[in-house]
Design a protein around this motif. Structure first.
Motif, PDB file in Angstrom:
ATOM      1  N   LEU A 170      -8.179  29.714 -36.695  1.00  0.00           N
ATOM      2  CA  LEU A 170      -7.274  28.661 -37.167  1.00  0.00           C
ATOM      3  C   LEU A 170      -6.219  28.336 -36.125  1.00  0.00           C
ATOM      4  CD1 LEU A 170      -6.965  29.720 -40.893  1.00  0.00           C
ATOM      5  CD2 LEU A 170      -8.317  27.881 -39.892  1.00  0.00           C
ATOM      6  N   LEU A 171      -5.663  29.362 -35.477  1.00  0.00           N
ATOM      7  CA  LEU A 171      -4.645  29.096 -34.452  1.00  0.00           C
ATOM      8  C   LEU A 171      -5.255  28.308 -33.299  1.00  0.00           C
ATOM      9  CD1 LEU A 171      -2.747  32.498 -34.357  1.00  0.00           C
ATOM     10  CD2 LEU A 171      -1.886  30.310 -35.191  1.00  0.00           C
ATOM     11  N   ALA A 172      -6.474  28.676 -32.943  1.00  0.00           N
ATOM     12  CA  ALA A 172      -7.085  28.014 -31.790  1.00  0.00           C
ATOM     13  C   ALA A 172      -7.514  26.592 -32.129  1.00  0.00           C
ATOM     14  CB  ALA A 172      -8.279  28.831 -31.304  1.00  0.00           C
ATOM     15  N   THR A 173      -8.093  26.392 -33.305  1.00  0.00           N
ATOM     16  CA  THR A 173      -8.566  25.038 -33.613  1.00  0.00           C
ATOM     17  C   THR A 173      -7.413  24.110 -33.992  1.00  0.00           C
ATOM     18  OG1 THR A 173      -9.082  25.803 -35.828  1.00  0.00           O
ATOM     19  CG2 THR A 173     -10.922  25.636 -34.295  1.00  0.00           C
ATOM     20  N   SER A 178      -4.575  29.569 -26.704  1.00  0.00           N
ATOM     21  CA  SER A 178      -5.663  30.214 -25.985  1.00  0.00           C
ATOM     22  C   SER A 178      -5.969  31.581 -26.597  1.00  0.00           C
ATOM     23  CB  SER A 178      -5.299  30.385 -24.517  1.00  0.00           C
ATOM     24  OG  SER A 178      -4.768  31.673 -24.305  1.00  0.00           O
ATOM     25  N   PHE A 179      -7.155  32.046 -26.276  1.00  0.00           N
ATOM     26  CA  PHE A 179      -7.619  33.319 -26.817  1.00  0.00           C
ATOM     27  C   PHE A 179      -6.646  34.448 -26.502  1.00  0.00           C
ATOM     28  CE2 PHE A 179     -10.013  37.278 -26.231  1.00  0.00           C
ATOM     29  CZ  PHE A 179     -10.520  37.410 -27.511  1.00  0.00           C
ATOM     30  N   TRP A 180      -6.126  34.405 -25.288  1.00  0.00           N
ATOM     31  CA  TRP A 180      -5.301  35.543 -24.860  1.00  0.00           C
ATOM     32  C   TRP A 180      -3.948  35.555 -25.545  1.00  0.00           C
ATOM     33  CZ3 TRP A 180      -7.915  39.216 -22.824  1.00  0.00           C
ATOM     34  CH2 TRP A 180      -9.139  38.884 -22.242  1.00  0.00           C
ATOM     35  N   VAL A 181      -3.516  34.408 -26.051  1.00  0.00           N
ATOM     36  CA  VAL A 181      -2.285  34.392 -26.849  1.00  0.00           C
ATOM     37  C   VAL A 181      -2.608  34.818 -28.269  1.00  0.00           C
ATOM     38  CG1 VAL A 181      -0.470  32.921 -27.759  1.00  0.00           C
ATOM     39  CG2 VAL A 181      -1.301  32.566 -25.434  1.00  0.00           C
ATOM     40  N   CYS A 182      -3.762  34.347 -28.735  1.00  0.00           N
ATOM     41  CA  CYS A 182      -4.112  34.603 -30.131  1.00  0.00           C
ATOM     42  C   CYS A 182      -4.531  36.050 -30.375  1.00  0.00           C
ATOM     43  CB  CYS A 182      -5.250  33.684 -30.567  1.00  0.00           C
ATOM     44  SG  CYS A 182      -4.749  31.971 -30.601  1.00  0.00           S
ATOM     45  N   LEU A 183      -5.122  36.674 -29.355  1.00  0.00           N
ATOM     46  CA  LEU A 183      -5.647  38.027 -29.576  1.00  0.00           C
ATOM     47  C   LEU A 183      -4.572  38.983 -30.094  1.00  0.00           C
ATOM     48  CD1 LEU A 183      -8.189  39.849 -29.264  1.00  0.00           C
ATOM     49  CD2 LEU A 183      -7.270  40.487 -27.044  1.00  0.00           C
ATOM     50  N   PRO A 184      -3.431  39.095 -29.396  1.00  0.00           N
ATOM     51  CA  PRO A 184      -2.405  39.987 -29.949  1.00  0.00           C
ATOM     52  C   PRO A 184      -1.880  39.518 -31.306  1.00  0.00           C
ATOM     53  CG  PRO A 184      -1.655  38.982 -27.892  1.00  0.00           C
ATOM     54  CD  PRO A 184      -3.055  38.555 -28.090  1.00  0.00           C
ATOM     55  N   LEU A 185      -1.809  38.196 -31.459  1.00  0.00           N
ATOM     56  CA  LEU A 185      -1.345  37.693 -32.751  1.00  0.00           C
ATOM     57  C   LEU A 185      -2.303  38.091 -33.866  1.00  0.00           C
ATOM     58  CD1 LEU A 185      -0.014  34.111 -32.017  1.00  0.00           C
ATOM     59  CD2 LEU A 185       1.260  36.116 -32.764  1.00  0.00           C
ATOM     60  N   ALA A 186      -3.596  37.952 -33.586  1.00  0.00           N
ATOM     61  CA  ALA A 186      -4.595  38.314 -34.596  1.00  0.00           C
ATOM     62  C   ALA A 186      -4.451  39.781 -34.961  1.00  0.00           C
ATOM     63  CB  ALA A 186      -5.996  38.020 -34.077  1.00  0.00           C
ATOM     64  N   GLY A 187      -4.266  40.621 -33.922  1.00  0.00           N
ATOM     65  CA  GLY A 187      -4.081  42.042 -34.191  1.00  0.00           C
ATOM     66  C   GLY A 187      -2.844  42.292 -35.013  1.00  0.00           C
ATOM     67  N   MET A 188      -1.769  41.598 -34.678  1.00  0.00           N
ATOM     68  CA  MET A 188      -0.518  41.816 -35.400  1.00  0.00           C
ATOM     69  C   MET A 188      -0.632  41.364 -36.842  1.00  0.00           C
ATOM     70  SD  MET A 188       2.331  41.114 -32.568  1.00  0.00           S
ATOM     71  CE  MET A 188       3.291  39.939 -33.475  1.00  0.00           C
ATOM     72  N   GLY A 239     -16.421  25.075 -34.194  1.00  0.00           N
ATOM     73  CA  GLY A 239     -15.783  24.571 -32.981  1.00  0.00           C
ATOM     74  C   GLY A 239     -14.665  25.464 -32.488  1.00  0.00           C
ATOM     75  N   ILE A 240     -14.801  26.762 -32.718  1.00  0.00           N
ATOM     76  CA  ILE A 240     -13.781  27.698 -32.230  1.00  0.00           C
ATOM     77  C   ILE A 240     -13.920  27.799 -30.716  1.00  0.00           C
ATOM     78  CG2 ILE A 240     -12.881  30.043 -32.389  1.00  0.00           C
ATOM     79  CD1 ILE A 240     -14.352  30.170 -35.123  1.00  0.00           C
ATOM     80  N   PRO A 241     -12.821  27.635 -29.976  1.00  0.00           N
ATOM     81  CA  PRO A 241     -12.922  27.640 -28.515  1.00  0.00           C
ATOM     82  C   PRO A 241     -13.483  28.953 -27.986  1.00  0.00           C
ATOM     83  CG  PRO A 241     -10.728  27.002 -29.234  1.00  0.00           C
ATOM     84  CD  PRO A 241     -11.456  27.427 -30.440  1.00  0.00           C
ATOM     85  N   ARG A 242     -14.290  28.819 -26.956  1.00  0.00           N
ATOM     86  CA  ARG A 242     -14.823  30.001 -26.274  1.00  0.00           C
ATOM     87  C   ARG A 242     -13.724  30.576 -25.400  1.00  0.00           C
ATOM     88  NH1 ARG A 242     -19.471  31.455 -28.346  1.00  0.00           N
ATOM     89  NH2 ARG A 242     -20.799  29.697 -28.919  1.00  0.00           N
ATOM     90  N   PRO A 243     -13.790  31.854 -25.136  1.00  0.00           N
ATOM     91  CA  PRO A 243     -12.709  32.425 -24.338  1.00  0.00           C
ATOM     92  C   PRO A 243     -12.813  31.953 -22.895  1.00  0.00           C
ATOM     93  CG  PRO A 243     -14.424  34.019 -24.601  1.00  0.00           C
ATOM     94  CD  PRO A 243     -14.847  32.822 -25.400  1.00  0.00           C
TER      95      PRO A 243
END
Ligand SMILES: Nc1ncnc2c1ncn2[C@@H]1O[C@H](COP(=O)(O)OP(=O)(O)OP(=O)(O)O)[C@@H](O)[C@H]1O
Ligand SMILES: [Mg+2]
Lengths: 441, 305, 277
Positions: A170-173, A178-188, A239-243
């Motif tokens: 959802l954050l990416a679409t 970007s994936f690298w911003v979302c990754l820690p957010l997803a974990g949090m 349509g989720i962005p690829r890393p």
């Protein structure tokens, strides 16, 4: 003396044959009753909604025959192996050498894993499978914190996987992050949900905890399924962005990584990148877990599994200890979920069912609760074995279920039944799993 | 008001079905202390057996509906009970004294086996049956043309539940088997020393639980007019929720919890949204457990140190 | 301040449904002394411990812990883990509750959880391996080794606690409680199941804890030889109420104790009491 003993075994063998036959006959009778209606008769809804049926006596006869034969084989095997049964299948010396090999197995496995994309560069199928296995290794290691270390039974782990996946998707679409911003957010986010789940269930023990975590997992899935505006409901998010390789896309464009490096573009690049990404994430999980075990928090988790009352008598705040276990496990689940979303490019609630939770739990328990290497091996066997039956789509879960039952009967304490101490004065000795408690939560 | 009364009736009927399944969970939990994850699937198998035996009896030329139903009930109970017995024998007995997670995973595995067994054996499509018991009573004719109706089917579900419960309560409180069961619940080793056949008693517990689940399966078949291989999962979780809500280990609790879940689900669907009915049921479970960690009728567990 | 008892229990009452396990019990434990709580089976001794250490919430009464610096903790209002953490009361259990799957050393490390937690910056600093945490861990291991030496288990440091002999487990549990650096140590039947030699060693250990470290001890014990030898003060309970208290000599000679402690059979009672001298 020898003659005598052979004679008696001979006697018991021959005496056993009518017994075996009788037992097999009884099994076949039971099978006949069990299967006569369910297999002997097949029902189907006709085109006009009318129910029709026909008989399948041949199938019924063959399956009853199979039970008869199978029962004889099992009984013979049992007599041959002895009353202790399965335990003897793996004799003690073999087990000991296995645990010795275990010391080299881990590094060897790691080196091999690092080389997988090199060895199988042209075999897309194997690379995909390897990525899948690594995803489950990571999930297993994440759940291991909760179940294996803290001894809290979590049947809804897939919820955090889902939270991570949907957070990234959802954050990416929606915002194009970007994936690298979302990754820690997803974990949090997953960790926060983990703590939120942890909070109400802290007072619960054992199976109450199990059912509440299960319910929680279902709630998350149902909300995702029904909150159409946000999640797209059953249609999922596509349509989720690829890393990207830290900002450089892995595609066939002029700014793509291939173009920048001056090599020919190939779709395999992305697969290889994904492979190393999940490997890095999994290794991060492993590294953090190993470190945490040696920190006071990790020891408190294990102590909690061993004896909660004693923990409280030592001034350990069991509430926060449990919460951190839930949150840590959930965080890793969230990372894995974000990875899953970026790898698939499409997610829907179907990927986050209870079966998934059960699969991850089975990996942890089969691995030998608390053992990192065991969990990795279990993920490899389970997912690999699961793949073998891909062709037989309908029989797959059937076989998987049977395997779960048989594995539990064979090795209730998992492949690696030892616990390694977290600190030692002179020599680290493995602790037999008979002593290690499984927790009450 | 009429709408409310109608939903109350519907909720109680649904709750009866959940209650029948929940008893199986509660009994097994009381004696062996494990969640029999496969119990929901036993319920599903019960539904299928009822369906198939119904088809067979009809094609044999029987026409008297009450006779058919009675025979279907007996066949379903007997065959499903054997399923319960077999499951215990294969998947749980070898793990009786093993560590706690092993039987639970074995049970989850067994649940997968049963679900997919029936998918393989009977196909994935929903199996419909035409309404068998029809008719009913109009209790109250509302002003806006809304009538409170009580169908014969609903009467049957509730009365079968009550009769079975009565029989079952008698069984547990008055018979030797019931006494053995309670003894095993207290202390298996001690019970064995006093001459109770523990293995047999545990087997019987599974048999009875499965028989009751098959009745629930049959009621579900008649009431909703369909069965499918996946119905055991959701119904199973809800019935387990009911058992926990009522206080696991307590028989009246199981029924009470079943009714509570049935009512919550029905009223939520009626007044709020159908989509979130399961979310409501699960949320209430979590809330109840937060404030009453041992359920509504469960005995509070004092931690002896 | 030092004149004040470390623990004062005032009109403590604990009810379980209809059972009154402890009724209006008042007593005090002196600082740097060993106070014994004795009484026949089911007298309510363990229940008193559970109230003091917060595992049960008392139905009524007050339990005060007076710290060296004059602070006072109302134990009946604190949670179990806070009593150990803030009020510095440590305990052992009648049925040993070690962490059987962890090594002896690990058991003692877990006991230093709160200290180490602070040193590890609540895990975050520890995770990146800051030197201050490594030093703290070394100190914790040193303290643990020190205790292992005191209880003669240094050579078993890396063995699973569940593999130790019964008497060793009892001593390890005491060491574990001591690793929390308590002000008051509560021991529930530490000599149960020990042979005479082990009992003697235990007496010595407890005396050294009181003498060298100045830790106050509250002791439940059935073994009269231990009780009479090391206690400074004895409180006798029966059926939830206090029936006598005083020095070992006073208690031993109290006819009420002799009568109540072992039922009506006074001769037998006297014999048991004599066993302590
Ligand atoms: N959690 C509880 N629930 C109900 N009753 C309890 C509970 N804990 C203790 N009791 C009761 O309180 C009474 C006192 O028990 P307690 O364990 O304190 O005795 P004790 O003096 O420690 O005996 P022992 O010397 O055998 O250890 C007993 O009758 C016991 O049954
Ligand atoms: Mg006691």
């Amino acid at each position: 003396m020898t003659a005598l003993s052979t004679e008696t075994t001979q006697a018991s063998r021959t005496a056993a044959i009518p017994f075996i036959l009788k037992k097999a006959f009884l099994s076949a009778c039971v099978a006949l009753v069990l299967f006569s209606l369910m297999i002997g008769i097949r029902t189907e809804a006709g085109p006009d909604g009318q129910l029709t049926w026909w008989t399948r006596l041949g199938d019924l006869a063959s399956i009853v025959g199979l039970v008869f034969g199978g029962s004889i084989v099992v009984e013979l095997l049992r007599q041959w192996i002895g009353p202790t049964g399965a335990e003897k299948l793996v004799p003690a010396p073999v087990q000991r050498s296995l645990s010795l090999a275990g010391r080299f197995l881990g590094p060897a496995l790691l080196v091999f894993t690092l080389l997988v994309p090199v060895i199988f560069y042209n075999q897309r199928y194997i690379l995909d499978l390897a990525i899948l296995v690594l995803t489950y290794v990571m999930l297993g290691w994440g759940l291991n914190v909760v179940v294996g270390l803290a001894g809290l039974l979590d049947l809804g782990y897939v919820a955090f996987y889902a939270v991570g996946a949907y957070s990234y998707a959802l954050l990416a679409t929606n915002f194009g992050w970007s994936f690298w911003v979302c990754l820690p957010l997803a974990g949090m986010l997953a960790a926060i949900w983990g703590a939120m789940l942890g909070f109400p269930v802290l007072r619960l023990r054992g199976d109450y905890l199990a059912i509440v975590t299960l319910a929680f997992g279902e709630i998350i899935r149902l909300v995702i399924l029904n909150w159409q505006d946000l999640t797209g409901g059953p249609n999922g998010v596509s349509g989720i962005p690829r890393p990207s390789f830290f900002g450089i896309p892995l595609d066939n464009s002029d700014d793509g990584l291939a173009a920048k490096l001056g090599i020919e573009y190939s779709p395999t690049h992305r697969i290889v990148f994904l492979f190393y990404l999940i490997l890095a994430l999994a290794l991060l999980t492993n590294w953090v877990t190993i470190r945490l075990r040696r920190l006071p928090i990790g020891r408190a988790w294990e102590a909690l599994r061993e004896d909660e009352v004693a923990c409280r008598a030592l001034g350990i705040n069991t509430t926060t200890t449990k919460l951190t276990a839930f949150a840590t496990g959930a965080m890793f689940g969230g990372f894995a979920g974000a990875f899953f979303a970026t790898r698939q490019g499409f997610i829907s609630p179907e990927s986050f069912t209870f079966q998934e939770s059960a699969l991850v739990l089975a990996i942890v328990v089969l691995g030998g609760m608390g053992s990192q290497l065991g969990v990795a091996l279990a993920a490899l066997t389970m997912i690999g074995g699961f793949e073998l039956f891909r062709g037989l789509e309908t029989y797959r879960m059937l076989v998987f279920g049977m395997a779960m039952v048989l594995i539990m009967i064979w090795r209730p304490r998992g492949i690696i039944g030892h616990r390694a101490p977290t600190v030692y004065l002179t020599k680290a000795q493995a602790i037999s799993s008979d002593l290690v408690k499984e927790g009450h939560g | 008001m009429d709408y409310f009364a109608q939903q109350l009736i519907n909720g109680l009927v649904l709750g009866s079905i959940y209650g029948l399944i929940a008893i199986g969970y509660t009994m097994v939990y009381g004696i062996v202390g494990m969640i029999n994850f496969a119990h929901g699937d036993i319920f599903m198998i019960g539904g299928f057996i009822a369906l198939i035996s119904f088809l067979l009896l009809v094609s044999l030329g029987l026409t008297a509906i009450p006779l058919i139903l009675l025979l279907v009930l007996l066949v379903a109970m007997a065959v499903t009970a054997l399923y319960g017995w077999t499951v215990e024998r294969i998947a749980y007995r070898p793990l009786r004294h093993s560590f706690r997670l092993a039987p639970m995973l074995s049970a989850i595995g067994m649940s997968f086996v049963l679900t997919n067994y029936s998918q393989v054996a009977q196909g994935a499509r929903v199996k419909p049956v035409p309404p068998i018991i029809t008719g009913g009573y109009t209790l109250h004719e509302g002003a806006e043309g809304f009538a409170v109706r009580l169908s014969n089917m609903q009467i049957m579900v509730v009365s079968v539940t009550i009769v079975l419960l009565a029989m079952f309560t008698w069984l547990v409180s008055r018979t030797r088997l019931g006494r053995d069961m309670r003894a095993c619940e207290q202390d298996q080793t001690m019970a064995a020393l006093l001459g109770v056949d523990v293995d047999r008693t545990i087997s019987m517990t599974f048999v009875i639980g499965a028989a009751l689940a098959s009745v629930a399966g049959m009621m579900y078949l008649l009431y909703y007019g369909q069965v499918d291989f996946f119905m055991g999962f959701v119904a199973g979780i809800k019935a387990f929720t009911a058992a926990v809500l009522g206080g696991i280990g307590s028989l009246p609790g199981a029924v009470l919890g079943g009714l509570a879940i049935g009512l919550i689900e029905t009223f939520w669907s009626a007044y709020f949204s159908v989509e979130y009915k399961d979310v409501a049921a699960f949320s209430i479970l979590i809330i109840v457990l937060i404030f009453m960690p041992t359920g509504l009728l469960g005995r509070p567990e004092v931690e002896k140190v | 301040m030092s004149g004040e008892p470390i623990l004062s229990v005032d009109r403590l009452t604990m009810r379980f449904g209809g059972i009154i396990a402890v009724q209006d019990l008042s007593f005090a434990a002196e600082r740097k002394k060993i106070t014994a709580l004795i009484g026949p089976n089911g007298a309510g001794k363990t229940t008193v411990f559970n109230c003091i250490t917060g595992f049960y919430k008392p139905t009524g009464g007050a339990i005060r812990l007076n710290h060296d610096d004059g602070r006072q903790s109302a134990l009946e209002r604190l949670n179990d883990f806070r009593i150990a953490k803030q009020a510095k009361v440590a305990r052992t259990f009648q049925n040993i509750r070690l962490f059987p799957g962890m090594t002896a050393l690990e058991n003692l490390m877990v006991a230093q959880h709160n200290t180490l937690m602070r040193a590890s910056g609540f895990t975050f600093l520890g995770l990146i391996g800051v030197p201050t945490y490594r030093d703290a861990e070394k100190r914790a291991i040193a303290l643990a080794s020190d205790w292992l030496k005191r209880i003669n288990l240094l050579d078993r440091a890396d063995d699973a606690a569940g593999n130790l002999a019964y008497g060793d487990q009892r001593r390890l549990e005491i060491a574990r409680a001591m690793c929390t650096e308590p002000a008051l140590l509560c021991l529930d039947e530490p000599a149960a199941g020990l042979n005479a030699r082990e009992s003697a060693a235990l007496s010595e250990l407890l005396q050294s804890i009181r003498g060298e470290l100045g830790t106050s001890i509250l002791l439940i014990e059935h073994d009269m030889s231990v009780v009479m030898e090391i206690s400074d003060h004895i409180v006798v309970m029966d059926h939830g109420v206090k029936i006598a208290q005083g020095t070992p000599r006073e208690v031993r000679d109290d006819p009420k104790v002799i009568a109540a402690y072992l039922g009506t059979d006074e001769e037998e009672a006297a014999a048991v009491m004599e066993g302590g001298s």
